[in-house]
Structure formats: structure tokens, C-alpha cells
Design a protein around this motif. Structure first.
Motif, PDB file in Angstrom:
ATOM      1  N   VAL A  31      58.162  40.705 -69.360  1.00  0.00           N
ATOM      2  CA  VAL A  31      59.024  41.093 -68.250  1.00  0.00           C
ATOM      3  C   VAL A  31      58.477  40.481 -66.961  1.00  0.00           C
ATOM      4  O   VAL A  31      57.266  40.351 -66.782  1.00  0.00           O
ATOM      5  CB  VAL A  31      59.138  42.628 -68.091  1.00  0.00           C
ATOM      6  CG1 VAL A  31      59.887  43.248 -69.251  1.00  0.00           C
ATOM      7  CG2 VAL A  31      57.779  43.280 -67.924  1.00  0.00           C
ATOM      8  N   VAL A  32      59.400  40.109 -66.094  1.00  0.00           N
ATOM      9  CA  VAL A  32      59.081  39.614 -64.760  1.00  0.00           C
ATOM     10  C   VAL A  32      59.961  40.400 -63.806  1.00  0.00           C
ATOM     11  O   VAL A  32      61.191  40.431 -63.980  1.00  0.00           O
ATOM     12  CB  VAL A  32      59.368  38.095 -64.624  1.00  0.00           C
ATOM     13  CG1 VAL A  32      59.051  37.621 -63.213  1.00  0.00           C
ATOM     14  CG2 VAL A  32      58.596  37.298 -65.657  1.00  0.00           C
ATOM     15  N   ASN A  33      59.338  41.053 -62.839  1.00  0.00           N
ATOM     16  CA  ASN A  33      60.105  41.869 -61.888  1.00  0.00           C
ATOM     17  C   ASN A  33      61.037  42.845 -62.616  1.00  0.00           C
ATOM     18  O   ASN A  33      62.208  42.987 -62.267  1.00  0.00           O
ATOM     19  CB  ASN A  33      60.894  40.983 -60.918  1.00  0.00           C
ATOM     20  CG  ASN A  33      59.983  40.135 -60.059  1.00  0.00           C
ATOM     21  OD1 ASN A  33      58.900  40.567 -59.678  1.00  0.00           O
ATOM     22  ND2 ASN A  33      60.409  38.926 -59.760  1.00  0.00           N
ATOM     23  N   ASN A  34      60.513  43.483 -63.648  1.00  0.00           N
ATOM     24  CA  ASN A  34      61.229  44.488 -64.447  1.00  0.00           C
ATOM     25  C   ASN A  34      62.439  43.939 -65.185  1.00  0.00           C
ATOM     26  O   ASN A  34      63.337  44.694 -65.553  1.00  0.00           O
ATOM     27  CB  ASN A  34      61.620  45.693 -63.586  1.00  0.00           C
ATOM     28  CG  ASN A  34      60.399  46.434 -63.086  1.00  0.00           C
ATOM     29  OD1 ASN A  34      59.437  46.624 -63.822  1.00  0.00           O
ATOM     30  ND2 ASN A  34      60.423  46.832 -61.834  1.00  0.00           N
ATOM     31  N   GLN A  35      62.483  42.640 -65.423  1.00  0.00           N
ATOM     32  CA  GLN A  35      63.555  42.036 -66.207  1.00  0.00           C
ATOM     33  C   GLN A  35      62.935  41.250 -67.353  1.00  0.00           C
ATOM     34  O   GLN A  35      61.910  40.595 -67.182  1.00  0.00           O
ATOM     35  CB  GLN A  35      64.409  41.106 -65.349  1.00  0.00           C
ATOM     36  CG  GLN A  35      65.163  41.811 -64.260  1.00  0.00           C
ATOM     37  CD  GLN A  35      66.026  40.836 -63.475  1.00  0.00           C
ATOM     38  OE1 GLN A  35      65.866  39.626 -63.555  1.00  0.00           O
ATOM     39  NE2 GLN A  35      66.956  41.368 -62.702  1.00  0.00           N
ATOM     40  N   GLY A  36      63.562  41.320 -68.513  1.00  0.00           N
ATOM     41  CA  GLY A  36      63.096  40.553 -69.653  1.00  0.00           C
ATOM     42  C   GLY A  36      63.252  41.330 -70.951  1.00  0.00           C
ATOM     43  O   GLY A  36      63.504  42.535 -70.950  1.00  0.00           O
ATOM     44  N   LYS A  37      63.107  40.622 -72.055  1.00  0.00           N
ATOM     45  CA  LYS A  37      63.284  41.208 -73.400  1.00  0.00           C
ATOM     46  C   LYS A  37      62.021  41.913 -73.904  1.00  0.00           C
ATOM     47  O   LYS A  37      62.097  42.730 -74.808  1.00  0.00           O
ATOM     48  CB  LYS A  37      63.694  40.128 -74.407  1.00  0.00           C
ATOM     49  CG  LYS A  37      65.003  39.452 -74.080  1.00  0.00           C
ATOM     50  CD  LYS A  37      66.153  40.398 -74.267  1.00  0.00           C
ATOM     51  CE  LYS A  37      67.465  39.668 -74.028  1.00  0.00           C
ATOM     52  NZ  LYS A  37      68.595  40.589 -73.964  1.00  0.00           N
ATOM     53  N   ASN A  38      60.847  41.527 -73.396  1.00  0.00           N
ATOM     54  CA  ASN A  38      59.589  42.162 -73.775  1.00  0.00           C
ATOM     55  C   ASN A  38      59.351  42.136 -75.293  1.00  0.00           C
ATOM     56  O   ASN A  38      58.914  43.114 -75.894  1.00  0.00           O
ATOM     57  CB  ASN A  38      59.523  43.607 -73.260  1.00  0.00           C
ATOM     58  CG  ASN A  38      58.156  44.200 -73.356  1.00  0.00           C
ATOM     59  OD1 ASN A  38      57.153  43.528 -73.129  1.00  0.00           O
ATOM     60  ND2 ASN A  38      58.086  45.475 -73.716  1.00  0.00           N
ATOM     61  N   VAL A  39      59.619  41.005 -75.919  1.00  0.00           N
ATOM     62  CA  VAL A  39      59.443  40.893 -77.373  1.00  0.00           C
ATOM     63  C   VAL A  39      58.000  41.189 -77.775  1.00  0.00           C
ATOM     64  O   VAL A  39      57.764  41.904 -78.751  1.00  0.00           O
ATOM     65  CB  VAL A  39      59.899  39.503 -77.886  1.00  0.00           C
ATOM     66  CG1 VAL A  39      59.512  39.291 -79.341  1.00  0.00           C
ATOM     67  CG2 VAL A  39      61.411  39.355 -77.711  1.00  0.00           C
TER      68      VAL A  39
END
Length: 131
Positions: free
Chosen positions: A87-95
């Protein structure tokens, strides 16, 4: 928690070769289809947490959500990879975080099965049922 990172030193055997970390082993599947990369990472993480100390630390995270956070400007990875694996700046899939939580869940199940077996050991190993 650097020990959760794929860069944390650990011996990983993958594809008949030994690597110094999950990140180093992941270079073997660079350019592979996404599903293969995710499957490979899951297998490598499973092997990483066979280490008793690392396994204990992972289990000690309890039910915490594990996030692979990238700090803007502090990683050479392409933005698309950061948003996939973390995640970057609370966005992303976080696989990566999801895979770590899956490994943790599997380790818990294995511990429960082991405990059940140990509890039943006085009944012997007759292969029959206990009623």
C-alpha cells in the motif's frame, strides 16, 4: 517490522537453488504471469516461516492486519508493483500482507491439529476411532 519484509535474511530453497531472502528468490520468477508470482511468493513465505523464531513472531501478531507499506520516494519499485504487493498512501492491493496473513492462519491450523494429536496420544495409534 523488518522481519516481515521479503528482504529479511533467511535461507530459501526454491527451484533447486538456495537464496538469501524471499526477495532474492523472487527474482527467479520476475516477468512470470502474476498468478505464478503470487503462488511462488506464497510458497517462499511458507518456507521462510518454517524457522521457529520467525514463526513465533508471526503468530505473535495475533489477528493484526499486516500491511506492506511503501513510503513514497523510498523504494525503487515501480508504482504499479508497490500498489500490487503493498500500500502507498493507504491505497493498494497489499498482496504481500494478505499472503503473510494466510501463512499465519495456516500455521495456526497446523498448531491446532498438532495439539489435537498430542491430546489424543494416550489413546495410542491404532488407526481406529475414539468414541
Amino acid at each position: 517490522n523488518y522481519w516481515l519484509s521479503n528482504d529479511h535474511p533467511c535461507t530459501i530453497e526454491f527451484g533447486g537453488q538456495k537464496y538469501s531472502s524471499v526477495a532474492a528468490a523472487m527474482t527467479r520468477v520476475d516477468g512470470a504471469p502474476l498468478v505464478e508470482r503470487i503462488d511462488s511468493c506464497a510458497e517462499m513465505l511458507k518456507r521462510k516461516f518454517e524457522d521457529e523464531n520467525l514463526r513465533g513472531m508471526l503468530l505473535d501478531t495475533g489477528n493484526a492486519q499486516l500491511l506492506n507499506r511503501y513510503v513514497p520516494g523510498q523504494s525503487a519499485f515501480p508504482q504499479s508493483e508497490k500498489l500490487l504487493w503493498g500500500v502507498v498512501n493507504n491505497q493498494g492491493k497489499n498482496v504481500l500482507g494478505q499472503l503473510l496473513m494466510a501463512v499465519r492462519d495456516n500455521l495456526r491450523r497446523e498448531s491446532k491439529v498438532k495439539l489435537i494429536k498430542e491430546t489424543l496420544s494416550p489413546f495410542g495409534d491404532s488407526g481406529g476411532s475414539v468414541a
